[in-house]
Design an enzyme around this catalytic site. Structure first.
Site, short mmCIF file in Angstrom:
data_model
loop_
_atom_site.label_atom_id
_atom_site.label_comp_id
_atom_site.label_asym_id
_atom_site.label_seq_id
_atom_site.Cartn_x
_atom_site.Cartn_y
_atom_site.Cartn_z
N THR A 77 0.86 -1.18 0.00
CA THR A 77 0.00 0.00 0.00
C THR A 77 0.90 1.22 0.00
O THR A 77 1.88 1.30 0.75
CB THR A 77 -1.02 -0.01 1.16
OG1 THR A 77 -1.84 1.16 1.04
CG2 THR A 77 -0.35 -0.03 2.53
N GLU A 78 0.61 2.17 -0.89
CA GLU A 78 1.59 3.22 -1.18
C GLU A 78 1.80 4.17 -0.02
O GLU A 78 2.75 4.93 -0.01
CB GLU A 78 1.23 3.99 -2.45
CG GLU A 78 -0.12 4.67 -2.42
CD GLU A 78 -1.16 3.90 -3.20
OE1 GLU A 78 -1.17 2.65 -3.08
OE2 GLU A 78 -1.96 4.53 -3.91
N ASN A 79 0.90 4.13 0.97
CA ASN A 79 1.15 4.98 2.13
C ASN A 79 2.21 4.40 3.07
O ASN A 79 2.51 5.01 4.08
CB ASN A 79 -0.16 5.27 2.89
CG ASN A 79 -0.98 4.04 3.18
OD1 ASN A 79 -1.14 3.18 2.32
ND2 ASN A 79 -1.50 3.96 4.39
#
Lengths: 228, 253, 228, 253
Positions: free
Chosen positions: C54-56
């Site tokens: 997840t890019e966060n």
């Protein structure tokens, strides 16, 4: 080289390291490079917290380990064993050099072959034919810290000045040096060239001008005397 | 089940071809994947291009690889050290090519490769011989040189612990180039002191996520560490052995 | 829009998610973006290890937490609460997007407004006057993963084709899409345009060509039937 | 003795002037320094430029700052969310300027500022509206756009624990922008759940070394977290409250 040289006051390398240590305020983040500048660490006041950075990936570097307690994974930029203080942090090389390049270090102290009056530094190569070039982190340190201090003898072994109008050795960084601590005096790099900030012992601006062959700005105070 | 572990260092370095470009972690001895390098020597690949901060110390690890004349070219920041006698001899004899890169540019160029950056403007080295021929640009009153990513076919990395997904933690300053090299190479091969079960590494403390790792081999406690001391070139007190200069100082003072 | 539309086989969004999940091999590093593509996670086989990014700032993302076990510091890119699997790792945003931009993800699955036959993707803005633009990580995902899969209905609510000769909506990425999973068929993006990889149910290449108004390459196999 | 801790959030945000540029950490609510933002609202600085991934959620934190009309401009990647009603209203009324930056370019530009990079070539956004007017260059067959660093006068960051030197560790995905913003701002102000004695943080696990931190204040357990749930906009099961859209999906499917 000149008659006056014999009369000049010279302080020892240890005195010079102690003199530099005086100018580093508590709370500073400092890189002491490799070689002679690492001596400065021995003179930082024990009752103050000054945080040492080593470019191989650590803040909060402590002194050399006790006999028998060497940890081969814990070394400084000179590849000598060191210790970690409470409050230390490790990081990888890109982060470490980002820290330097990004201007986060307050002070770094470097050696020099030559420093020019506009603050150019030459300390990585003599350009001698056949010599094996090696640069390491010198160019990153030269351009990275808020204050780039040079620690050096004023004169070479053959009596030539290391403070010069323009460097003849290959450059490490352009216009990067802010102050030069020598065995004769402390010089600031200013828009008008070298300013004598502090002349040790009986040294005078005139004597220093003669030794360096440069026009010097007089901003001097009396400093450490020989043998003090 | 994902299992990136391999049983032996021989298996770990299998497939490396002549002429490959190989990043090798480590700063001096710290973080140098000596056991993988020994396996690479045994494996026999030659004509290699090596990317490392240094050019070998003493007679072990990278220095041993050089001594076998398997290396065509080395890209590094600081080849000349008090214990770099193997490289020094080869260089003087014209038997190895050297590309010198300032240490921070070396690190950032490796990071750029891993992070998909096409090129970047660095202030390091501007106005020096090492920026000659590079594109120079003034940005906000400061001069920068354009630097390109450095990639490799393989990275050989030494870490402290790994799980079977290839998540890595390092020890102290042995972290140095490991994380960025792992991200920049096509195939990343890691030696660790110890393999631990999946879930043993705190996700907050993983330094290299397994996505960057292809093969992991446990080598146990590294054989070239002995009783808390370096082996080869430095004595038990950390002093250079006889015949080596007093320090790696770069200046003549 | 056309007479043939009524005859077309359409699979449900859940079937489509399951179909995409089939094409993700064990050991893949996968980003499922936000919105509908996150459904794919529900169909990944439980006996295989597929690592979600997840890019966060996380690899090894697990399913939604149980009731009452929400951790507000642990969310996905859609800002929904998630969990961490054994083997997870956290990292900051620059490292996370470096991972994407550097081509380390095997697959990402994105939604789309339009995909052009040369693989251009439009999924972030309709360009409607007065709309508030928001792009997030869509452009980074579009250009970053080794395989960029689009999950979408073939047709808009008004019957227009989302597969187009050239996008009319603002682009997210140029030539980046490798495959399009629609409710009618699976299409590969090839140098010759869209190739029908798999037509669901009774759908034919001719029907799909009619629906999209595009010349299509026939590389089809029979796929999922309606209601299967 | 180095002691970067301050006793109150008021002291932490003191000195912020009208017109300042402020980075604010967080991705959605995770890592958002709500207590510092509340203190900034009370402090009164206005005409601010804010750099954040989003443009506020619900009615707390950044959204509350926006609601007070203290923000002239916001630079972010994803303003429009199911619970960004405060920003949405201001934007539609023309009362706030928006500069939209793709999320990865936002992160990398912030990192570049901290790492002294003059500019870098990024593949993200090339060929789209968001790269219009940027310098485009083909490198090794791929097109890149030139991106410049983003700096700020202040960074407001939420971390989990700190010591008095300012070393920080984060929690889970709340890490997000904290480490890079801390490195990019002139003055970095950090709120933490807990201050711990120097030496309590394992040097291997420090994510933000204290060199990047100027002031630290402990806020205790964050008041806007309640019984393991978000407060404001999302219910105890994590479902959006009535009136908010079903998800932050960017597409119309």
């Amino acid at each position: 080289m000149t008659e006056t040289t014999a009369q000049a006051t010279r302080i020892t390398r240890e005195q010079l390291a102690a003199r530099i240590a005086q100018d580093i305020p508590e709370g500073s983040y400092v890189n002491l490079g490799i070689g002679a500048p690492t001596l400065v660490a021995d003179y930082l006041p024990l009752d103050q917290e000054i945080i040492l950075h080593t470019e191989n990936g650590m803040l909060g570097m402590g002194p050399s380990p006790e006999r028998g307690e060497i940890d081969p994974d814990l070394i400084n930029a000179g590849k000598q064993p060191v210790t970690a203080l409470a409050g230390a942090a490790y990081f990888h090389h890109a982060d470490s050099f980002g820290m330097m390049r990004g201007g986060h270090l307050d002070v770094c102290v470097l050696g020099a072959f030559q420093v020019s009056q506009r603050g150019d530094l030459a300390n990585w190569s003599t350009g001698a034919p056949g010599a094996i070039p090696a640069v390491g982190g010198a160019m990153d340190l030269a351009i990275g810290a808020k204050n780039v201090y040079v620690m050096t003898d004023l004169l070479t072994k053959t009596g030539g000045s290391k403070l010069v109008e323009a460097c003849t050795y290959p450059l490490t960084g352009v216009g990067c040096v802010t102050r030069v601590y020598t065995d004769h005096a402390v010089f600031d790099v200013t828009p008008d060239g070298f300013a004598v900030r502090e002349a040790f012992g009986d040294n005078t601006v005139e004597l220093l001008a003669e030794l360096t062959g440069l026009e010097l700005v007089d901003a001097s105070t009396r400093g450490i005397r020989e043998g003090e | 089940m994902i299992d990136k572990t391999v049983a032996t260092v021989e298996e770990a370095v299998s497939g490396i071809r002549d002429g490959a470009t190989i990043m090798i972690g480590g700063f001096g001895r710290a973080g140098q994947p000596v056991e993988l390098i020994d396996a690479l020597i045994a494996q026999g690949a030659s004509g290699l291009t090596i990317i490392n901060n240094n050019a070998g110390n003493g007679d072990v690890g990278l220095a041993a690889l050089l001594a076998k004349k398997r290396v065509r070219k080395i890209l590094c920041s600081f080849p000349r050290q008090h214990d770099s006698w193997v490289f020094d001899g080869l260089y003087r004899a014209g038997e190895i090519e050297l590309e010198l890169v300032p240490q921070g540019n070396l690190a950032e160029r490796i990071r750029a490769a891993g992070a998909g950056i096409g090129a970047f403007f660095s202030p390091t080295g501007v106005g020096t011989q090492l920026a000659e021929g590079k594109e120079i640009r003034e940005i906000d009153g400061r001069s920068y040189a354009l630097e390109y990513p450095i990639t490799a076919d393989y990275a050989l990395v030494s870490a402290y612990r790994a799980d079977r997904w290839g998540n890595l933690v390092y020890r102290e300053t042995a972290r140095n180039f490991g994380p960025i090299m792992a991200s920049a190479a096509t195939t990343t091969i890691v030696q660790v002191d110890e393999l631990v079960p999946l879930g043993s590494l705190d996700p907050e403390t993983v330094v290299t996520p397994g996505i960057f790792v292809d093969r992991v081999v446990a080598v146990g406690e590294r054989g070239w560490l002995d009783a808390g001391a370096f082996v080869g070139g430095v004595d038990i007190e950390g002093r250079p052995l006889a015949g080596a200069a007093a320090s790696g100082t770069e200046v003549d003072q």
